[in-house]
Scaffold this active site. Structure first.
Site, PDB file in Angstrom:
ATOM      1  N   LYS A 194       0.821  -1.225   0.000  1.00 12.33           N
ATOM      2  CA  LYS A 194       0.000   0.000   0.000  1.00 12.33           C
ATOM      3  C   LYS A 194       0.844   1.261   0.000  1.00 12.33           C
ATOM      4  O   LYS A 194       0.464   2.273  -0.599  1.00 12.33           O
ATOM      5  CB  LYS A 194      -0.972   0.010   1.177  1.00 12.33           C
ATOM      6  CG  LYS A 194      -0.331  -0.208   2.541  1.00 12.33           C
ATOM      7  CD  LYS A 194      -0.225  -1.683   2.836  1.00 12.33           C
ATOM      8  CE  LYS A 194       0.760  -1.970   3.929  1.00 12.33           C
ATOM      9  NZ  LYS A 194       0.371  -3.046   4.811  1.00 12.33           N
ATOM     10  N   GLU A 212       4.512  -3.246  10.196  1.00 18.55           N
ATOM     11  CA  GLU A 212       5.384  -2.898   9.067  1.00 18.55           C
ATOM     12  C   GLU A 212       6.839  -2.949   9.525  1.00 18.55           C
ATOM     13  O   GLU A 212       7.126  -2.947  10.728  1.00 18.55           O
ATOM     14  CB  GLU A 212       5.055  -1.485   8.573  1.00 18.55           C
ATOM     15  CG  GLU A 212       3.665  -1.350   7.989  1.00 18.55           C
ATOM     16  CD  GLU A 212       3.417  -2.316   6.833  1.00 18.55           C
ATOM     17  OE1 GLU A 212       4.168  -2.274   5.857  1.00 18.55           O
ATOM     18  OE2 GLU A 212       2.472  -3.113   6.918  1.00 18.55           O
ATOM     19  N   LYS A 247      -3.801   3.107   2.874  1.00 14.12           N
ATOM     20  CA  LYS A 247      -4.914   2.211   2.528  1.00 14.12           C
ATOM     21  C   LYS A 247      -6.173   3.015   2.216  1.00 14.12           C
ATOM     22  O   LYS A 247      -6.921   2.675   1.291  1.00 14.12           O
ATOM     23  CB  LYS A 247      -5.173   1.234   3.678  1.00 14.12           C
ATOM     24  CG  LYS A 247      -4.038   0.231   3.874  1.00 14.12           C
ATOM     25  CD  LYS A 247      -4.182  -0.484   5.202  1.00 14.12           C
ATOM     26  CE  LYS A 247      -3.144  -1.571   5.373  1.00 14.12           C
ATOM     27  NZ  LYS A 247      -3.083  -2.087   6.746  1.00 14.12           N
TER      28      LYS A 247
HETATM   29  P1  NAP Z   1       8.881  -8.908   5.470  1.00 16.54           P
HETATM   30  O1  NAP Z   1       8.514 -10.045   6.341  1.00 16.54           O
HETATM   31  O2  NAP Z   1       9.819  -7.882   5.985  1.00 16.54           O
HETATM   32  O3  NAP Z   1       9.498  -9.538   4.110  1.00 16.54           O
HETATM   33  C1  NAP Z   1      10.131  -8.769   3.156  1.00 16.54           C
HETATM   34  C2  NAP Z   1      10.822  -9.709   2.177  1.00 16.54           C
HETATM   35  O4  NAP Z   1      11.346  -8.930   1.107  1.00 16.54           O
HETATM   36  C3  NAP Z   1      11.982 -10.483   2.777  1.00 16.54           C
HETATM   37  O5  NAP Z   1      11.971 -11.792   2.295  1.00 16.54           O
HETATM   38  C4  NAP Z   1      13.218  -9.751   2.261  1.00 16.54           C
HETATM   39  O6  NAP Z   1      14.327 -10.598   2.067  1.00 16.54           O
HETATM   40  C5  NAP Z   1      12.723  -9.274   0.915  1.00 16.54           C
HETATM   41  N1  NAP Z   1      13.417  -8.082   0.445  1.00 16.54           N
HETATM   42  C6  NAP Z   1      13.471  -6.863   1.020  1.00 16.54           C
HETATM   43  N2  NAP Z   1      14.220  -6.030   0.292  1.00 16.54           N
HETATM   44  C7  NAP Z   1      14.640  -6.735  -0.766  1.00 16.54           C
HETATM   45  C8  NAP Z   1      15.469  -6.443  -1.889  1.00 16.54           C
HETATM   46  N3  NAP Z   1      15.997  -5.230  -2.037  1.00 16.54           N
HETATM   47  N4  NAP Z   1      15.692  -7.404  -2.799  1.00 16.54           N
HETATM   48  C9  NAP Z   1      15.145  -8.639  -2.644  1.00 16.54           C
HETATM   49  N5  NAP Z   1      14.356  -8.974  -1.602  1.00 16.54           N
HETATM   50  C10 NAP Z   1      14.117  -8.039  -0.675  1.00 16.54           C
HETATM   51  O7  NAP Z   1       7.587  -8.111   4.967  1.00 16.54           O
HETATM   52  P2  NAP Z   1       6.080  -8.641   4.931  1.00 16.54           P
HETATM   53  O8  NAP Z   1       5.457  -8.461   6.279  1.00 16.54           O
HETATM   54  O9  NAP Z   1       6.036  -9.966   4.283  1.00 16.54           O
HETATM   55  O10 NAP Z   1       5.404  -7.512   4.015  1.00 16.54           O
HETATM   56  C11 NAP Z   1       5.592  -7.524   2.624  1.00 16.54           C
HETATM   57  C12 NAP Z   1       4.632  -6.534   1.998  1.00 16.54           C
HETATM   58  O11 NAP Z   1       3.295  -6.929   2.288  1.00 16.54           O
HETATM   59  C13 NAP Z   1       4.753  -5.103   2.490  1.00 16.54           C
HETATM   60  O12 NAP Z   1       4.462  -4.216   1.448  1.00 16.54           O
HETATM   61  C14 NAP Z   1       3.658  -5.002   3.538  1.00 16.54           C
HETATM   62  O13 NAP Z   1       3.192  -3.685   3.735  1.00 16.54           O
HETATM   63  C15 NAP Z   1       2.591  -5.842   2.901  1.00 16.54           C
HETATM   64  N6  NAP Z   1       1.613  -6.409   3.803  1.00 16.54           N
HETATM   65  C16 NAP Z   1       2.025  -7.076   4.906  1.00 16.54           C
HETATM   66  C17 NAP Z   1       1.078  -7.631   5.749  1.00 16.54           C
HETATM   67  C18 NAP Z   1       1.473  -8.374   6.996  1.00 16.54           C
HETATM   68  O14 NAP Z   1       0.577  -8.720   7.776  1.00 16.54           O
HETATM   69  N7  NAP Z   1       2.761  -8.638   7.214  1.00 16.54           N
HETATM   70  C19 NAP Z   1      -0.285  -7.509   5.445  1.00 16.54           C
HETATM   71  C20 NAP Z   1      -0.665  -6.835   4.269  1.00 16.54           C
HETATM   72  C21 NAP Z   1       0.296  -6.299   3.463  1.00 16.54           C
HETATM   73  P3  NAP Z   1      15.035 -11.368   3.294  1.00 16.54           P
HETATM   74  O15 NAP Z   1      14.055 -12.425   3.696  1.00 16.54           O
HETATM   75  O16 NAP Z   1      16.266 -11.960   2.721  1.00 16.54           O
HETATM   76  O17 NAP Z   1      15.262 -10.344   4.333  1.00 16.54           O
HETATM   77  N1  HSE Z   2       1.057  -3.495   9.157  1.00 23.31           N
HETATM   78  C1  HSE Z   2      -0.204  -3.689   8.534  1.00 23.31           C
HETATM   79  C2  HSE Z   2      -1.285  -3.739   9.582  1.00 23.31           C
HETATM   80  C3  HSE Z   2      -0.197  -4.973   7.762  1.00 23.31           C
HETATM   81  O1  HSE Z   2      -0.963  -3.913  10.766  1.00 23.31           O
HETATM   82  O2  HSE Z   2      -2.456  -3.587   9.255  1.00 23.31           O
HETATM   83  C4  HSE Z   2      -1.465  -5.178   6.971  1.00 23.31           C
HETATM   84  O3  HSE Z   2      -1.557  -4.258   5.929  1.00 23.31           O
END
Ligand code: NAP
Ligand code: HSE
Length: 435
Positions: free
Chosen positions: A106, A191, A206
């Site tokens: 987002k 995040e 969002k």
């Molecule tokens: P995360 O756990 O921090 O994972 C990020 C991933 O991206 C990791 O695997 C990291 O690699 C990789 N990465 C980061 N920079 C990179 C680069 N320059 N080149 C290649 N790989 C790279 O994040 P997440 O929670 O999964 O969130 C991912 C996205 O989904 C974000 O935009 C977030 O806002 C969105 N989102 C998250 C949630 C939630 O509940 N977590 C919900 C809705 C949306 P490494 O593993 O090697 O560090």
């Molecule tokens: N950090 C975000 C939240 C993940 O807590 O809602 C889902 O977009």
């Protein structure tokens, strides 16, 4: 198009990426739903040595994003790396390579969505983003498809799971905000920089996406007013309840002619309203639409599997489009809503909750009431709590309907007085049923 498989590449394999791989491992069901299999060819990460879930095939890992973007067998790129740069470049390059893109990002869409969506639109490509708002709740699809025939008039969302989780825990257990934020990080809700959650910027991004879909505003330019949950403490929940309200981290957009009042921040909600019962990591979007009336979407707004459900649903959807030769079906664009003005909460009248921390001595209350009166602010209820272990008194005030801008002016004046010991907390009281 007759295909035996569609190629998928992941950029990122953290919380969401791992969930995506878990769901994609349900191969038979997915093949039945898509009409061919979905095969992951490459997964870009930062660190090849990092510990990974068993579902991750390590032989597919690469640190080179271009291995994914230029892979000839990858049709769909899933961006789940987060952040704005290099994610913007990655998504733009994926589209330039003719890939369909699915993103959960987002922050990226709020910063660059107009350009990316219009590029996808011009090149008949899909850029899908169901997971970017409210995790596992299918609200984007509802706005884009189910409500395409109606006119949305207002959005009341609890669309940040972390801040709702934090407020719920602070209210129920009295734990400190910092402690609970750390817990939300461990659970994979927060995040990378959790201030985006607690200070409201994640919910604002969002809301920008929801407003674009609901009202046709620019996703990048129609920015809401943002307030943090950080100044809240347990006494606020206690008194909000005693006044008949619950405190929730709201995201509000209310259309009135050519204006949209849009804001994000903690607010008091009448305890009998359905949003008052949305707790923990759960999210909800309460929409009011002209023809259909009120609609409620409720579910888990963050976390590995809930979010992955939305990402993989988009992968399935774009794969079906690929098979049908129908990718890039009309992206949302800032056309109808280009002239709509986004305004803050200060211009409309509603009741407000104030918590003042003042020196406990005679005359203070009178001076506060006088300052409020001078700004046309009439008091509905007032309670003084002087049972805390210090020499200050906390005064909780509920006002009648008053303009937010008048409250802010009065509070600025009151906070300059020698009687006041800490910045006054001001929270709007928002009734989603108010016309
Ligand atoms: P995360 O756990 O921090 O994972 C990020 C991933 O991206 C990791 O695997 C990291 O690699 C990789 N990465 C980061 N920079 C990179 C680069 N320059 N080149 C290649 N790989 C790279 O994040 P997440 O929670 O999964 O969130 C991912 C996205 O989904 C974000 O935009 C977030 O806002 C969105 N989102 C998250 C949630 C939630 O509940 N977590 C919900 C809705 C949306 P490494 O593993 O090697 O560090
Ligand atoms: N950090 C975000 C939240 C993940 O807590 O809602 C889902 O977009």
């Amino acid at each position: 198009m007759d295909r035996t498989s569609i190629g998928v590449g992941l950029i990122g394999c953290g919380t969401v990426g791992t969930g995506v791989l878990r769901l994609l491992s349900h191969e038979d069901e997915i093949r039945a739903r898509v009409g061919c299999s979905l095969r992951v060819h490459k997964i870009a990460v930062r660190d090849l040595e990092a510990e990974r879930d068993d579902v991750v095939d390590k032989s597919l890992l690469t640190t080179s994003v271009s291995d994914v973007l230029t892979h000839p067998e990858i049709d769909v790129v899933v961006e789940v790396m987060g952040g704005i740069e290099p994610a913007r470049r990655v998504v733009a390059d994926a589209l330039k390579h003719g890939k369909q893109v699915v993103t959960a990002n987002k922050a990226l869409l709020a910063a660059h969505g107009d350009v990316l969506l219009s590029y996808a639109d011009q090149h008949d490509l899909d850029l899908m983003f169901e997971a970017s708002v409210a995790g596992g709740i299918p609200v984007i699809r509802a706005l884009r498809s189910s409500l395409a025939s109606d006119r949305v008039q207002s959005i009341h969302g609890i669309i940040n799971g972390t801040s709702n989780y934090v407020l719920t825990e602070v209210e129920q257990s009295g734990a400190s905000l910092d402690e609970v934020v750390k817990e939300a990080q461990k659970l994979g809700y927060a995040e990378a920089d959790p201030s985006a959650d607690v200070d409201g910027f994640d919910a604002a991004a969002k809301l920008q996406i929801l407003m674009c879909l609901a009202f046709g505003t620019s996703v990048t330019q129609a920015t809401p007013e943002v307030r943090s949950i950080v100044p809240l403490c347990s006494i606020d929940f206690e008194y909000a309840r005693s006044f008949g309200y619950r405190i929730k981290p709201l995201a509000v957009a209310r259309k009135d002619g050519d204006q949209i009042e849009a804001w994000v921040g903690p607010a008091l909600v009448p305890e009998e309203h359905v949003l008052a019962g949305v707790s923990g990591v759960y999210n909800a979007c309460y929409l009011n639409s002209q023809a259909v009336g009120p609609l409620l979407f409720y579910g888990q707004g963050a976390g590995m599997m809930a979010t992955a459900v939305s990402v993989v649903a988009d992968v399935i959807d774009t794969s079906r489009n690929l098979i049908a030769g129908a990718t890039g079906r009309r992206q949302p664009a800032a056309e109808t809503g280009a002239s709509i003005l986004v305004v803050d909460s200060g211009r409309s009248a509603r009741p407000h909750y104030l918590r003042l921390t003042v020196e406990d001595r005679p005359g203070v209350l009178g001076r506060i009431a006088t300052a409020l009166g001078a700004h046309q602010i009439s008091i509905q209820s007032l309670v003084q709590d002087d049972h805390r272990p210090n020499t200050n008194a906390e005064i909780m005030i509920l006002t009648h309907d008053v303009l937010g801008s008048d409250v802010m002016k009065a509070v600025a004046e009151i906070d300059r007085s020698a009687d006041v010991r800490a910045a006054t907390l001001v929270l709007p009281i928002e009734d989603p049923e108010r016309a």
